[in-house]
Design a protein around this motif. Sequence first.
Motif, short mmCIF file in Angstrom:
data_model
loop_
_atom_site.label_atom_id
_atom_site.label_comp_id
_atom_site.label_asym_id
_atom_site.label_seq_id
_atom_site.Cartn_x
_atom_site.Cartn_y
_atom_site.Cartn_z
N TRP A 1 0.81 -1.22 0.00
CA TRP A 1 0.00 0.00 0.00
C TRP A 1 0.83 1.26 0.00
CZ3 TRP A 1 -4.43 -1.40 3.97
CH2 TRP A 1 -5.14 -2.46 3.43
N ILE A 2 2.10 1.19 0.43
CA ILE A 2 2.90 2.41 0.48
C ILE A 2 4.11 2.33 -0.46
CG2 ILE A 2 4.26 3.93 1.96
CD1 ILE A 2 2.41 3.03 4.26
N LEU A 3 4.91 1.26 -0.33
CA LEU A 3 6.17 1.23 -1.09
C LEU A 3 5.94 1.06 -2.59
CD1 LEU A 3 8.59 -0.76 1.22
CD2 LEU A 3 8.16 1.67 1.11
N ILE A 4 5.05 0.13 -2.99
CA ILE A 4 4.86 -0.09 -4.42
C ILE A 4 4.14 1.08 -5.10
CG2 ILE A 4 3.75 -1.59 -6.14
CD1 ILE A 4 4.49 -3.96 -4.44
N PRO A 5 3.03 1.61 -4.54
CA PRO A 5 2.38 2.75 -5.21
C PRO A 5 3.28 3.98 -5.36
CG PRO A 5 0.93 1.85 -3.53
CD PRO A 5 2.23 1.15 -3.40
N PHE A 6 4.18 4.20 -4.39
CA PHE A 6 5.04 5.39 -4.46
C PHE A 6 6.39 5.09 -5.13
CE2 PHE A 6 2.24 6.71 -0.95
CZ PHE A 6 1.78 7.89 -1.49
N HIS A 7 6.53 3.89 -5.73
CA HIS A 7 7.76 3.50 -6.43
C HIS A 7 8.98 3.58 -5.52
CE1 HIS A 7 5.31 3.64 -9.96
NE2 HIS A 7 4.99 4.89 -9.70
N LEU A 8 8.82 3.14 -4.25
CA LEU A 8 9.95 3.14 -3.33
C LEU A 8 10.44 1.73 -3.09
CD1 LEU A 8 8.35 5.49 -0.67
CD2 LEU A 8 10.03 6.14 -2.35
N LEU B 1 13.81 1.17 -0.29
CA LEU B 1 13.35 1.49 1.07
C LEU B 1 12.90 0.25 1.83
CD1 LEU B 1 11.38 4.80 1.45
CD2 LEU B 1 13.62 4.18 2.27
N GLN B 2 12.94 -0.92 1.15
CA GLN B 2 12.41 -2.12 1.78
C GLN B 2 13.14 -2.47 3.07
OE1 GLN B 2 12.39 -5.26 -1.09
NE2 GLN B 2 10.19 -5.48 -0.94
N ILE C 1 9.66 12.02 -0.85
CA ILE C 1 8.69 10.98 -0.47
C ILE C 1 9.34 9.97 0.47
CG2 ILE C 1 7.28 9.08 -1.36
CD1 ILE C 1 6.84 10.66 -3.87
N SER C 2 10.60 9.59 0.15
CA SER C 2 11.28 8.59 0.99
C SER C 2 11.43 9.10 2.41
CB SER C 2 12.66 8.28 0.44
OG SER C 2 12.61 8.03 -0.92
N VAL C 3 11.93 10.34 2.53
CA VAL C 3 12.15 10.90 3.87
C VAL C 3 10.83 10.98 4.63
CG1 VAL C 3 12.86 12.95 5.14
CG2 VAL C 3 14.22 12.15 3.23
N ALA C 4 9.78 11.42 3.95
CA ALA C 4 8.49 11.55 4.61
C ALA C 4 7.97 10.18 5.05
CB ALA C 4 7.49 12.21 3.66
N THR C 5 8.13 9.17 4.16
CA THR C 5 7.62 7.84 4.50
C THR C 5 8.33 7.27 5.72
OG1 THR C 5 7.44 7.54 2.13
CG2 THR C 5 7.05 5.62 3.49
#
Lengths: 196, 99
Positions: free
Chosen positions: A65-72, A76-77, B6-10
Amino acid sequence: MSYLANLGKIFVASAFVNNIVLLQFLGLCSYIGLTDNMHASIGMGYAVTFVTVLAAAVTWIIDRWILIPFHLQPFLQIVSFILVIGSLVGLVEIYIRKMSPHLYKAMGIYLPLIATNCLILGVTFINSLQGFDFVESIVEAVGAAIGYFMAMLILAGIRERLRNSELPDFFKGKAIAYMVSGIVALAFMGFQGMIK
Amino acid sequence: MKTFIISVATVGGFGAFFGALLGYFAEKYKVEENPLVKAIYEVLPHGECGACGFPGCHSCAEAIAEAQASVDVCVVGGAATTEKIKKVVEEFKNKASKN
């Protein structure tokens, strides 16, 4: 194949065929460190089961819900998964310290070390790489945790019996524990090819 | 730049959420510590050297409080620390006898 049969297959695969400790060699630190005490290894089994299953659920939600939709997703995993696992371990530690000080003392340093136990991170990565859905992830986590629990109980039982048997001096302690786990791992290789 | 923000915020959001959760549970399941252990721990040198034979200053304080170790067990602190620990232990004994 029906969905239920698929779940059963995932469970057997993660608990027996790809046993997380004996065949994938993850989480060996507490496996060797805590099995000289049956009581502590049972407590550790429960703690790891709790953390693994909860971490699998939470990391699945974060991944999908967060990493895949935001392409992270790839980079970031590790950071976010370790954050989840560390927090869950913190919770377990606070809870055990309150509810069972004896068990807290018996586990000692190995309890905070669950946070860096590669078994739990390994399970979350397997879930992500295989593209499991939510229920499949939970089943995989339960299977891996039961596989870990089983390995702990087997080695703890054997080591309790070894303590009262006559061994050459240079085999005593960790040396014989490693040899026994090697033999148990060989036995677990018999499950190979059970699932096609 | 967008990915960076986005990374920092997440991760910041995750950190704040789990930190709050941990803080709440630490407060809810607080363990009442022996006040004598705390008092002894405060006068120890906090070097965490382990020269006393215990894994750290806190375990050393616990052992002294339970009379499993003598008051002069701390090597680093020397005579000064021994005096302080003696004083703390006596204070607690006096308090206990008054109650």
